[in-house]
Enzyme design. Sequence first.
Site, PDB file in Angstrom:
ATOM      1  N   HIS A  66      13.073  23.211  58.381  1.00 21.74           N
ATOM      2  CA  HIS A  66      13.047  24.330  59.336  1.00 21.74           C
ATOM      3  C   HIS A  66      12.953  23.814  60.766  1.00 21.74           C
ATOM      4  O   HIS A  66      13.291  24.523  61.712  1.00 21.74           O
ATOM      5  CB  HIS A  66      11.886  25.292  59.026  1.00 21.74           C
ATOM      6  CG  HIS A  66      10.539  24.781  59.430  1.00 21.74           C
ATOM      7  ND1 HIS A  66       9.904  23.762  58.759  1.00 21.74           N
ATOM      8  CD2 HIS A  66       9.722  25.117  60.444  1.00 21.74           C
ATOM      9  CE1 HIS A  66       8.744  23.506  59.360  1.00 21.74           C
ATOM     10  NE2 HIS A  66       8.615  24.312  60.381  1.00 21.74           N
ATOM     11  N   LYS A  71       9.723  14.510  58.834  1.00 17.62           N
ATOM     12  CA  LYS A  71       8.809  13.428  59.210  1.00 17.62           C
ATOM     13  C   LYS A  71       7.759  13.199  58.137  1.00 17.62           C
ATOM     14  O   LYS A  71       7.232  14.160  57.572  1.00 17.62           O
ATOM     15  CB  LYS A  71       8.109  13.841  60.520  1.00 17.62           C
ATOM     16  CG  LYS A  71       7.318  12.759  61.173  1.00 17.62           C
ATOM     17  CD  LYS A  71       8.164  11.881  62.063  1.00 17.62           C
ATOM     18  CE  LYS A  71       7.429  10.644  62.523  1.00 17.62           C
ATOM     19  NZ  LYS A  71       7.299   9.630  61.447  1.00 17.62           N
ATOM     20  N   LYS A  95       1.063  20.271  57.881  1.00 20.43           N
ATOM     21  CA  LYS A  95       0.332  19.481  58.867  1.00 20.43           C
ATOM     22  C   LYS A  95       1.021  19.558  60.229  1.00 20.43           C
ATOM     23  O   LYS A  95       0.391  19.842  61.248  1.00 20.43           O
ATOM     24  CB  LYS A  95       0.332  18.029  58.358  1.00 20.43           C
ATOM     25  CG  LYS A  95      -0.560  17.096  59.091  1.00 20.43           C
ATOM     26  CD  LYS A  95      -0.368  15.660  58.583  1.00 20.43           C
ATOM     27  CE  LYS A  95      -0.788  15.450  57.151  1.00 20.43           C
ATOM     28  NZ  LYS A  95      -0.895  14.016  56.782  1.00 20.43           N
ATOM     29  N   LYS A 107       8.254  12.851  52.797  1.00 22.35           N
ATOM     30  CA  LYS A 107       7.437  11.713  52.373  1.00 22.35           C
ATOM     31  C   LYS A 107       8.290  10.783  51.535  1.00 22.35           C
ATOM     32  O   LYS A 107       9.223  11.225  50.862  1.00 22.35           O
ATOM     33  CB  LYS A 107       6.253  12.190  51.528  1.00 22.35           C
ATOM     34  CG  LYS A 107       5.109  11.213  51.510  1.00 22.35           C
ATOM     35  CD  LYS A 107       4.291  11.381  52.764  1.00 22.35           C
ATOM     36  CE  LYS A 107       3.006  10.636  52.764  1.00 22.35           C
ATOM     37  NZ  LYS A 107       2.134  11.156  53.816  1.00 22.35           N
ATOM     38  N   SER A 363       2.803   9.720  66.125  1.00 22.78           N
ATOM     39  CA  SER A 363       4.184   9.386  65.756  1.00 22.78           C
ATOM     40  C   SER A 363       5.164  10.220  66.588  1.00 22.78           C
ATOM     41  O   SER A 363       6.218   9.734  67.005  1.00 22.78           O
ATOM     42  CB  SER A 363       4.441   9.692  64.281  1.00 22.78           C
ATOM     43  OG  SER A 363       4.015   8.639  63.469  1.00 22.78           O
TER      44      SER A 363
HETATM   45  N1  GLU Z   1       1.524   8.868  56.750  1.00 24.00           N
HETATM   46  C1  GLU Z   1       0.890   9.642  57.781  1.00 24.00           C
HETATM   47  C2  GLU Z   1       0.540  11.020  57.247  1.00 24.00           C
HETATM   48  O1  GLU Z   1       0.398  11.215  56.076  1.00 24.00           O
HETATM   49  C3  GLU Z   1       1.719   9.652  59.066  1.00 24.00           C
HETATM   50  C4  GLU Z   1       3.064  10.283  58.966  1.00 24.00           C
HETATM   51  C5  GLU Z   1       3.911  10.132  60.211  1.00 24.00           C
HETATM   52  O2  GLU Z   1       3.444   9.592  61.192  1.00 24.00           O
HETATM   53  O3  GLU Z   1       5.054  10.568  60.158  1.00 24.00           O
HETATM   54  O4  GLU Z   1       0.306  11.937  57.987  1.00 24.00           O
END
Ligand code: GLU
Length: 472
Positions: A66, A71, A95, A107, A363
């Site tokens: 969306h 990420k 998140k 992920k 990030s």
């Molecule tokens: N692996 C981290 C998380 O679970 C960072 C993910 C990111 O920076 O894209 O939030």
Amino acid sequence: MSNQPYSFFHSVEKSFDKAAQFTHWEKGLLEQIKACNSIYSMRFPVRMDDGRIEVIEAYRVQHSQHKMPCKGGIRFSHKVDQDEVMALASLMTYKCAIVNVPFGGAKGGIKISPRKHSAYELEKITRRYTSELVKKNFIGPGIDVPAPDYGTGEREMAWIVDTYQSLKPGEIDAAGCVTGKPISLGGVRGRKEATGLGVFYGIREVCNMPDVMEKLGLSTGIEGKRVVIQGLGNVGYHCAKFFREHGALVVCIAEQEGAIFKADGINEELLFQQRKSTGTIIGYPGSIALAKNTDALELECDILIPAALENVIDAQNAPNVKAKIIGEAANGPLTPEADDILIARNILVVPDMYLNAGGVTVSYFEWLKNLSHVRYGRMEKRFNENMNHHMLSQMEKLTGKSVLPEERRLIEHGADEVDLVYSGLEETMINATREIMDVWQANPAIPDMRTAAYVCAINKVGTSYAEMGIFP
Ligand code: GLU
């Protein structure tokens, strides 16, 4: 499908459904938000140092597009499976929505034990994984941007960006294809400690809310609070560091080999150095070793921070937890059954999908830096310092008094990259905490903070879909 006694993705769906009833979105839209949009499951061969060929099992899941790019981190663990990666990708969408980072969730996971491979093998696996992602258009600064997660760090991100750049020559924004890179390859200062620092900012904000603290029978503020941390990896280490530096007592740290307790506080750096040289946290000067590492979760304390893996607090041990606040630095450390038990016991669970959002927030800053091709603070630092110096000199001249040298240094200092990153993260975490608490307070039927966080996330993602006109 899962290695775990039950599905992690299912438990995320359960939490989602629990919150969805407090929103006004129609069923179909809620189903779209919940579903994982694209799942890439791959197998590829890698020749190991001893000459054997090993077939590697790996995944990349894009939960939501969306907002683009998608990420989320990439984890290396022998526990990786599709169910886990789907759950973690979903958590990334929620998140990002909560902390207003304009990405969809994703992920990745490679089913390996990094400790059992040489650096050369890990490099081959990471590079091959990256080319598989390129082949299927599952990576790119505007498509999907991986980052570190459990078992990965700057080194792996460096291999990813290098592989990507070599396959996409001339792509001007290529550095933005992955975050968590070393500074020399386009990383941003402050990314390494970002998750731990975000956890600290989030918990500090909660602890500064007098009404919340009163309900828990705690005084406001961080100072003097007894903290237990599970995990001395990047997140656990930095949580310990920031809590200690701000006057909390880190009374217990647990790792795979055991747990140690020290009533007047542990110094995480000394412990880290000890573990590096001896291979264990046991034997830290002045500490007592607990019988089992999981005993740490049941210790008397104010704040418990699980900063390792998922499902460590379940229906079995939740009744024994003595902390007043649980800060979920890891992703999914509580099972839904544990959640229910803890709510009934008036223990405040500060949920993962917002509390550990510091990593993805920074990030986002790194990705913006890569797209703008300039370091934060480069343009304005010197200008601000000159201006501050001028103002201070004028004030001293007009008042006839002079400022102390250390005050002068503080006031004149122009922001460096790391100052701006910390400030952006602090602002993000404070706002997210307040937004979630406002939603919770506005609807007393919402049973817990996790549900309130999900309500925030669902409303934001729902609004994006609705405004796209897909669901008029
Ligand atoms: N692996 C981290 C998380 O679970 C960072 C993910 C990111 O920076 O894209 O939030």
